[in-house]
Design a protein around this motif. Sequence first.
Motif, mmCIF file in Angstrom:
data_model
loop_
_atom_site.group_PDB
_atom_site.id
_atom_site.type_symbol
_atom_site.label_atom_id
_atom_site.label_comp_id
_atom_site.label_asym_id
_atom_site.label_seq_id
_atom_site.Cartn_x
_atom_site.Cartn_y
_atom_site.Cartn_z
ATOM 1 N N GLN A 69 27.236 91.338 61.711
ATOM 2 C CA GLN A 69 28.564 91.944 61.636
ATOM 3 C C GLN A 69 28.529 93.434 61.327
ATOM 4 O OE1 GLN A 69 31.669 89.603 59.586
ATOM 5 N NE2 GLN A 69 30.052 88.136 59.076
ATOM 6 N N ASP A 70 27.455 93.902 60.717
ATOM 7 C CA ASP A 70 27.434 95.269 60.231
ATOM 8 C C ASP A 70 26.961 96.246 61.306
ATOM 9 O OD1 ASP A 70 27.929 97.228 58.452
ATOM 10 O OD2 ASP A 70 26.299 96.743 57.068
ATOM 11 N N PHE A 71 27.612 96.202 62.457
ATOM 12 C CA PHE A 71 27.314 97.172 63.512
ATOM 13 C C PHE A 71 28.593 97.521 64.242
ATOM 14 C CE2 PHE A 71 27.219 93.234 65.862
ATOM 15 C CZ PHE A 71 27.687 93.564 67.126
ATOM 16 N N GLU A 72 28.621 98.712 64.783
ATOM 17 C CA GLU A 72 29.753 99.188 65.573
ATOM 18 C C GLU A 72 29.233 99.798 66.863
ATOM 19 O OE1 GLU A 72 32.026 101.926 63.297
ATOM 20 O OE2 GLU A 72 32.814 100.409 61.922
ATOM 21 N N THR A 73 30.061 99.750 67.895
ATOM 22 C CA THR A 73 29.688 100.315 69.189
ATOM 23 C C THR A 73 30.755 101.296 69.652
ATOM 24 O OG1 THR A 73 28.619 98.224 69.763
ATOM 25 C CG2 THR A 73 29.007 99.789 71.547
ATOM 26 N N ALA A 74 30.326 102.496 69.985
ATOM 27 C CA ALA A 74 31.218 103.498 70.574
ATOM 28 C C ALA A 74 30.764 103.755 72.001
ATOM 29 C CB ALA A 74 31.178 104.792 69.762
ATOM 30 N N ILE A 75 31.683 103.657 72.943
ATOM 31 C CA ILE A 75 31.331 103.863 74.350
ATOM 32 C C ILE A 75 31.960 105.157 74.857
ATOM 33 C CG2 ILE A 75 31.055 101.400 74.790
ATOM 34 C CD1 ILE A 75 33.808 101.455 76.154
ATOM 35 N N TYR A 76 31.286 105.749 75.842
ATOM 36 C CA TYR A 76 31.705 107.026 76.406
ATOM 37 C C TYR A 76 31.770 106.870 77.925
ATOM 38 C CZ TYR A 76 30.991 108.494 71.675
ATOM 39 O OH TYR A 76 31.097 108.596 70.308
ATOM 40 N N PRO A 77 32.981 106.597 78.460
ATOM 41 C CA PRO A 77 33.129 106.148 79.855
ATOM 42 C C PRO A 77 32.674 107.134 80.919
ATOM 43 C CG PRO A 77 35.079 105.586 78.563
ATOM 44 C CD PRO A 77 34.240 106.483 77.706
ATOM 45 N N VAL A 78 32.716 108.451 80.658
ATOM 46 C CA VAL A 78 32.399 109.419 81.723
ATOM 47 C C VAL A 78 31.062 110.113 81.504
ATOM 48 C CG1 VAL A 78 34.848 109.824 82.156
ATOM 49 C CG2 VAL A 78 33.595 111.367 80.621
ATOM 50 N N GLU A 79 30.308 109.716 80.487
ATOM 51 C CA GLU A 79 29.092 110.452 80.158
ATOM 52 C C GLU A 79 27.834 109.859 80.788
ATOM 53 O OE1 GLU A 79 29.005 113.277 78.957
ATOM 54 O OE2 GLU A 79 31.014 113.457 78.097
ATOM 55 N N PRO A 80 26.964 110.739 81.306
ATOM 56 C CA PRO A 80 25.627 110.325 81.760
ATOM 57 C C PRO A 80 24.670 110.288 80.569
ATOM 58 C CG PRO A 80 25.934 112.632 82.221
ATOM 59 C CD PRO A 80 27.219 112.154 81.591
ATOM 60 N N HIS A 81 23.377 110.218 80.851
ATOM 61 C CA HIS A 81 22.390 110.105 79.775
ATOM 62 C C HIS A 81 22.475 111.297 78.816
ATOM 63 C CE1 HIS A 81 18.858 108.400 77.919
ATOM 64 N NE2 HIS A 81 18.213 109.545 78.003
ATOM 65 N N GLY A 82 22.516 112.488 79.358
ATOM 66 C CA GLY A 82 22.725 113.672 78.534
ATOM 67 C C GLY A 82 24.200 114.012 78.542
ATOM 68 N N PHE A 83 24.870 113.824 77.409
ATOM 69 C CA PHE A 83 26.310 114.064 77.348
ATOM 70 C C PHE A 83 26.632 115.467 77.883
ATOM 71 C CE2 PHE A 83 28.174 110.964 74.009
ATOM 72 C CZ PHE A 83 27.383 109.945 74.493
ATOM 73 N N VAL A 84 27.827 115.602 78.461
ATOM 74 C CA VAL A 84 28.249 116.878 79.024
ATOM 75 C C VAL A 84 29.518 117.392 78.354
ATOM 76 C CG1 VAL A 84 29.021 118.055 81.110
ATOM 77 C CG2 VAL A 84 27.180 116.342 81.250
ATOM 78 N N GLN A 85 30.525 116.541 78.221
ATOM 79 C CA GLN A 85 31.821 116.983 77.733
ATOM 80 C C GLN A 85 31.785 117.283 76.239
ATOM 81 O OE1 GLN A 85 34.135 117.614 79.986
ATOM 82 N NE2 GLN A 85 32.654 116.837 81.499
ATOM 83 N N PRO A 86 32.254 118.463 75.818
ATOM 84 C CA PRO A 86 32.287 118.784 74.384
ATOM 85 C C PRO A 86 33.069 117.762 73.560
ATOM 86 C CG PRO A 86 32.638 120.770 75.680
ATOM 87 C CD PRO A 86 32.663 119.621 76.654
ATOM 88 N N SER A 87 34.122 117.198 74.140
ATOM 89 C CA SER A 87 34.907 116.200 73.396
ATOM 90 C C SER A 87 34.072 114.969 73.084
ATOM 91 C CB SER A 87 36.145 115.803 74.207
ATOM 92 O OG SER A 87 35.780 115.318 75.491
ATOM 93 N N SER A 88 33.188 114.601 74.002
ATOM 94 C CA SER A 88 32.304 113.453 73.760
ATOM 95 C C SER A 88 31.278 113.773 72.681
ATOM 96 C CB SER A 88 31.598 113.034 75.052
ATOM 97 O OG SER A 88 32.518 112.630 76.033
ATOM 98 N N TRP A 89 30.680 114.966 72.777
ATOM 99 C CA TRP A 89 29.725 115.377 71.746
ATOM 100 C C TRP A 89 30.387 115.360 70.365
ATOM 101 C CZ3 TRP A 89 24.645 115.788 71.929
ATOM 102 C CH2 TRP A 89 24.008 116.026 73.159
ATOM 103 N N LEU A 90 31.576 115.918 70.278
ATOM 104 C CA LEU A 90 32.262 115.989 68.990
ATOM 105 C C LEU A 90 32.577 114.596 68.472
ATOM 106 C CD1 LEU A 90 33.575 117.617 66.741
ATOM 107 C CD2 LEU A 90 35.652 117.758 68.150
ATOM 108 N N ASN A 91 33.108 113.718 69.322
ATOM 109 C CA ASN A 91 33.433 112.364 68.897
ATOM 110 C C ASN A 91 32.191 111.628 68.407
ATOM 111 O OD1 ASN A 91 33.696 109.280 69.634
ATOM 112 N ND2 ASN A 91 35.782 110.032 69.352
ATOM 113 N N GLU A 92 31.101 111.776 69.163
ATOM 114 C CA GLU A 92 29.857 111.096 68.813
ATOM 115 C C GLU A 92 29.344 111.545 67.450
ATOM 116 O OE1 GLU A 92 25.724 110.270 71.124
ATOM 117 O OE2 GLU A 92 26.353 112.364 71.018
ATOM 118 N N TYR A 93 29.320 112.844 67.206
ATOM 119 C CA TYR A 93 28.750 113.337 65.955
ATOM 120 C C TYR A 93 29.700 113.199 64.776
ATOM 121 C CZ TYR A 93 24.207 114.523 67.612
ATOM 122 O OH TYR A 93 22.923 114.414 68.081
ATOM 123 N N ARG A 94 30.985 113.142 65.040
ATOM 124 C CA ARG A 94 31.900 112.781 63.954
ATOM 125 C C ARG A 94 31.602 111.370 63.451
ATOM 126 N NH1 ARG A 94 37.706 115.129 66.233
ATOM 127 N NH2 ARG A 94 37.647 117.130 65.122
#
Length: 819
Positions: A784-809
């Motif tokens: 139970q102690d796991f969470e998953t965040a998905i990024y629908p438009v991102e390839p292996h190396g993230f591109v969109q700054p909004s995705s980078w920010l969400n991920e690192y937040r």
Amino acid sequence: MKLQFIGAALSFSLAACSNTQLNEHLNTSAPEKIQGAVATNAQATDIITLEQIMADPDWFGRAPESWYWGDDSSSIYYQQKQLGNPLRDLYAVNLLNNNEASPVNLSSKHTVSYQNGVLNKTRTHKVYTFNGDVFVKTLVSNTIKQLTFTSNAERNALFLNNGEIAYQVGNVFYAHNLQTGQIKELASLKMSAKPARTISPKSYLAVEQHKLINYIALQQRNNALKQTQKERLAIENTAVNDSKFYFGKDNRVAHASLSPSGDKLLVSITSAKSSRDKTDIMPNYITKDGVIAAEKVRARVANNRQYQEQLFLLDLVTGKQQALSYDSLPGFDDDVLASVKSENFARKGKTYKSEKKTRNIHVLQMNNPIKWSSDGQHLALMLEAWDNKTRWLTTVDFTKNELVTQHKLHDDAWINWSFNEFGWLNASNKASLYYLSEESGYSHLYYKGLNSKAVKLTSGKFEVSSVTPMLDSQRFIFKANKKHPGIYEIYQVDLAKKLTALTNLGGKNNYTLSPDESKLLIEHSTVTMPPELYVQSLKAGDAAQRITHTVSEQFLAMPWSAPSVIAIASSKQKEPIYSKVYFPKNFDKTSEKNRAVMFTHGAGYLQNSHLGWSGYFREFMFHSMLVQQGYVVIDMDYRASAGYGREWRTAIYRHMGKPEVEDMRDGVNWLIENANVDAKRVGTYGGSYGGFLTLMSMFTDPDLFASGSAIRLVSDWAYYNHGYTSNILNTPEDDAIAYERSSPIYFAEGLNKPLLINAPMVDDNVFFEDTVRLVQRLIELEKQDFETAIYPVEPHGFVQPSSWLNEYRRIYKLFENTL
């Protein structure tokens, strides 16, 4: 676990040193010796924020890319990304005019895009292609002539020794006479069977038709006569050219290389059948037309077929087509996987019987794997077995049409995909080869006459790469980490083994030699300074001069944390684990023990504890932010990282995730003993291979970290690609044991600490499927102690700054909540 000091370079904290002290400790040039290297900082910004560091990286600078020398050796060219969009502009720098840089107009770009051009024998002219057309430049007058102006894509242009220019269009090779303008087809490679003079009937009805109807027999005879006449015409009439060579249906050309003499062509043929399975697809949910797209992607290693190529030598004068056999290669039929297969058979209660069998062999996948000597009299090529264990540097005996092995390199683990450079030297009409080899345990430079033993020109516990032979065929320039595993300088060595350091800049340095061999164009960077271009004369004592200033004042004003590069003693082997450690202020004087984060870099073949600018620049800035808030951060070059020799590289053979996690534990123990860190307040994160190691550490050593975040993770190596995975784990068919003990999904029951999974959905490198299968496994294990965040438009190396920010937040929140 105590700190192991390796020389003066390791006995200090970079965070506590000035630039001058740092350079003195690392035995590099002081900043004042690098002309123009020091920039004036603007008002310092006190607080580092996620919003700033995860913004579009244009904010801190757009480093020079694809840089090269001008033909006059007094100008350089580089590309630079435009602000706010992915387009690139080409810039020219005039070294004779105060290093002034100016953009190259699109209308004249074809006149300077010759970085991959080829000189003629007398070095008076250069031929190159631009936008699929062929151009010829006269160097003394700086005049350019466009040779072709077509919708075809001409490529691989070169000067033939008779002064003509050859180029390739598809699978057809042409020679262009500059005096007469005549274009001659040298060879046309046909992926079909050679047309037969007569077609034998196959079906019952066809056989009977040929028996009963005389008209059919007559037509067949007439067609055979026409074909014979056509062939005689091509032989007896010089105005007629028949340059077709046939290689069978369902094949494709893997490699084709034309001799500078224009009389021979080496061709490598393989099956046209794709290694992809129809199930090798990737769903894309966010598309322009609003429907789900099933995109074709690379094959999984579990599906990939064995790969082989057949070599042919074509005589373009006689039209003869000769297959080259691999039987002359030493070890061509060795069963190199016998012990691996025996172990896997035994697990099933079976006995494996080893037998000699021709191995699948192909031309090594690298830049320029086939090379002719400048006179066209000699040919060398690099071959590799499909099982990744053996590499052959061979030449071709044209009298016997046989391969002659000049050097064999075998590795019980795998042949490295780096350090395969080779080429010809042509001094005093004596053709000789140079090449790199890891046979001593480190990549070093060798020199070999065709009929003599090889001479090792460099030696020591460092790696040689990026070799440039000089025109006198007596000296070589190369890059190496000789003074420290994380410092890459430029060196020169001659055939007498005299080694000279050409640069003393510290950090990381890449280079290219000027056409007149008087200067180096250098891309130089440090841990806290992105790449800029420098020029340095080859004269002893000359300083490097900085010629680009692309880093923003805003970046220079930020309070980045420079890490200490430390050699941590290993509990498992004699060599230390080089690591970057970021220390907060007064880390050793805090009233309570510190919290810490371990970042694990990706793989492929990568080093991150070096003293240059990292491709993980966002992570570097994130670590600086964490340090501001009292975290200690460690970034380890675990076993399998680049830069430390063959033994370090191959330590993970057949068991990925075990040596690295052992090294990670040594790193955590070092933090506890040397950085005042609380053993119960250490977290970890990483992407790609780093995501894999986050999983392996949390699943197989569950008390090591308090929490972790796995980004674009590999959970089952059987689903990854063939080229990378089969090197290290062989194939699932041959070595299921290696896959099962190396794949986190088999150890998921070990998870007992908070895990955050960050997964891009259009990742064509590590498929989203890896995350989906792992999540289902964790659900079935009632974790139970796991969470998953998905990024629908991102390839292996993230591109969109909004995705980078969400991920690192999310990553930051995980550490704040758990550490």
